[in-house]
Scaffold this active site. Sequence first.
Site, PDB file in Angstrom:
ATOM      1  N   LYS A   1       0.836  -1.201   0.000  1.00 24.28           N
ATOM      2  CA  LYS A   1       0.000   0.000   0.000  1.00 24.28           C
ATOM      3  C   LYS A   1       0.866   1.245   0.000  1.00 24.28           C
ATOM      4  O   LYS A   1       0.605   2.206  -0.719  1.00 24.28           O
ATOM      5  CB  LYS A   1      -0.924   0.003   1.225  1.00 24.28           C
ATOM      6  CG  LYS A   1      -2.139  -0.874   1.052  1.00 24.28           C
ATOM      7  CD  LYS A   1      -2.840  -1.144   2.364  1.00 24.28           C
ATOM      8  CE  LYS A   1      -3.820  -2.295   2.174  1.00 24.28           C
ATOM      9  NZ  LYS A   1      -4.241  -2.901   3.428  1.00 24.28           N
TER      10      LYS A   1
ATOM     11  N   GLN B   1      -5.700  -2.276   9.404  1.00 24.52           N
ATOM     12  CA  GLN B   1      -5.535  -3.597   8.794  1.00 24.52           C
ATOM     13  C   GLN B   1      -6.177  -4.674   9.672  1.00 24.52           C
ATOM     14  O   GLN B   1      -5.961  -4.724  10.875  1.00 24.52           O
ATOM     15  CB  GLN B   1      -4.029  -3.869   8.606  1.00 24.52           C
ATOM     16  CG  GLN B   1      -3.714  -5.135   7.865  1.00 24.52           C
ATOM     17  CD  GLN B   1      -4.169  -5.121   6.409  1.00 24.52           C
ATOM     18  OE1 GLN B   1      -4.049  -4.109   5.728  1.00 24.52           O
ATOM     19  NE2 GLN B   1      -4.696  -6.221   5.934  1.00 24.52           N
TER      20      GLN B   1
ATOM     21  N   ASP C   1     -12.087   1.873   3.554  1.00 23.75           N
ATOM     22  CA  ASP C   1     -12.382   0.444   3.407  1.00 23.75           C
ATOM     23  C   ASP C   1     -13.891   0.207   3.256  1.00 23.75           C
ATOM     24  O   ASP C   1     -14.309  -0.871   2.824  1.00 23.75           O
ATOM     25  CB  ASP C   1     -11.927  -0.328   4.650  1.00 23.75           C
ATOM     26  CG  ASP C   1     -10.512  -0.878   4.524  1.00 23.75           C
ATOM     27  OD1 ASP C   1     -10.149  -1.316   3.418  1.00 23.75           O
ATOM     28  OD2 ASP C   1      -9.797  -0.881   5.534  1.00 23.75           O
TER      29      ASP C   1
HETATM   30  N1  GUN Z   1      -7.546  -7.547   5.595  1.00 23.61           N
HETATM   31  C1  GUN Z   1      -7.735  -8.254   4.449  1.00 23.61           C
HETATM   32  N2  GUN Z   1      -8.259  -7.459   3.486  1.00 23.61           N
HETATM   33  C2  GUN Z   1      -8.390  -6.229   4.031  1.00 23.61           C
HETATM   34  C3  GUN Z   1      -8.856  -4.975   3.531  1.00 23.61           C
HETATM   35  O1  GUN Z   1      -9.283  -4.814   2.386  1.00 23.61           O
HETATM   36  N3  GUN Z   1      -8.816  -3.941   4.403  1.00 23.61           N
HETATM   37  C4  GUN Z   1      -8.372  -4.072   5.681  1.00 23.61           C
HETATM   38  N4  GUN Z   1      -8.392  -3.001   6.469  1.00 23.61           N
HETATM   39  N5  GUN Z   1      -7.938  -5.212   6.180  1.00 23.61           N
HETATM   40  C5  GUN Z   1      -7.946  -6.289   5.353  1.00 23.61           C
END
Ligand code: GUN
Length: 284
Positions: free
Chosen positions: A53, A97, A120
């Site tokens: 990211k 996350q 998200d």
């Molecule tokens: N864990 C697995 N996929 C994601 C996601 O798209 N966003 C977040 N915040 N955590 C994740």
Amino acid sequence: MGQIIDGKMVAEHLRKGIAEEVNKLKRETGLVPGLAAVLVGDNPASQIYVRNKRKACEEVSIYSEEYKLPEETAESYLLTLIEKLNHDEKIHGILVQLPLPKQINEARILRTVSPLKDIDGFHPENVGLLVEGNPRFIPCTPHGVIKLLDYYGIEIQGKEAVVVGRSNIVGKPVSLLLLHRHATVTICHSRTKSLGEVTRRADILVAAIGRARLITEDMVKEGAVVIDVGINRLPDGKLAGDVDFENVCNKASFITPVPGGVGPMTIAMLLWNTFSSAKNSKGF
Ligand code: GUN
């Protein structure tokens, strides 16, 4: 052999477009979109996601901050950090996350992120807007799946879509997006009886259950479009999707590989949501 859906290529194409939009926004308004990523603990997969990211943000000139907190972080500490980020004018997107360590109440954390910075789309207010068909932020992986179908000109309307998996991150939101695009949607999960009977009905099959190679050739209809959202680590250390790619690729009309399918799209959509949040914050 079906056509391989090249998510890496599509994501790169999207990132180029996002970089142009970000630079235009900067030039015309001085506004720089900003993303804060919060990682608690040392889950190896999460560390890779967060690193990717950060790299992707640099590439499209989005400002990014990373908070790496120890596994034993107290919930109160995380809540305070999120409140601080909610009020930080440089930050337009906050990503916590998942999964979080056991001592932290995930629902409470997701409710604390400002719904206006929840790129998200996990805050209950944003989930509600999505259910209603009027989304503010579309969850990144499901959004990436739809973008791939659109890029390859795959029609969704009127098709039988079967989603295997019912998570809040992928299964539920991707089902809603397919429904909004007028597919007939069935959601299967670990307790579905005769899974193969249901999956064989699918014109579009989305596998998002987190079980390596669960979807075998006999479970797929000839000519189906197969989208594999799974990323599973095999005992030998290799990565495998939820679909038995080697065999299913002979039956599918289109199929995503793992890696290089849905994965790269998730990050591209995250960049898009951060850009769109920055613009909305100023009413542009
Ligand atoms: N864990 C697995 N996929 C994601 C996601 O798209 N966003 C977040 N915040 N955590 C994740």
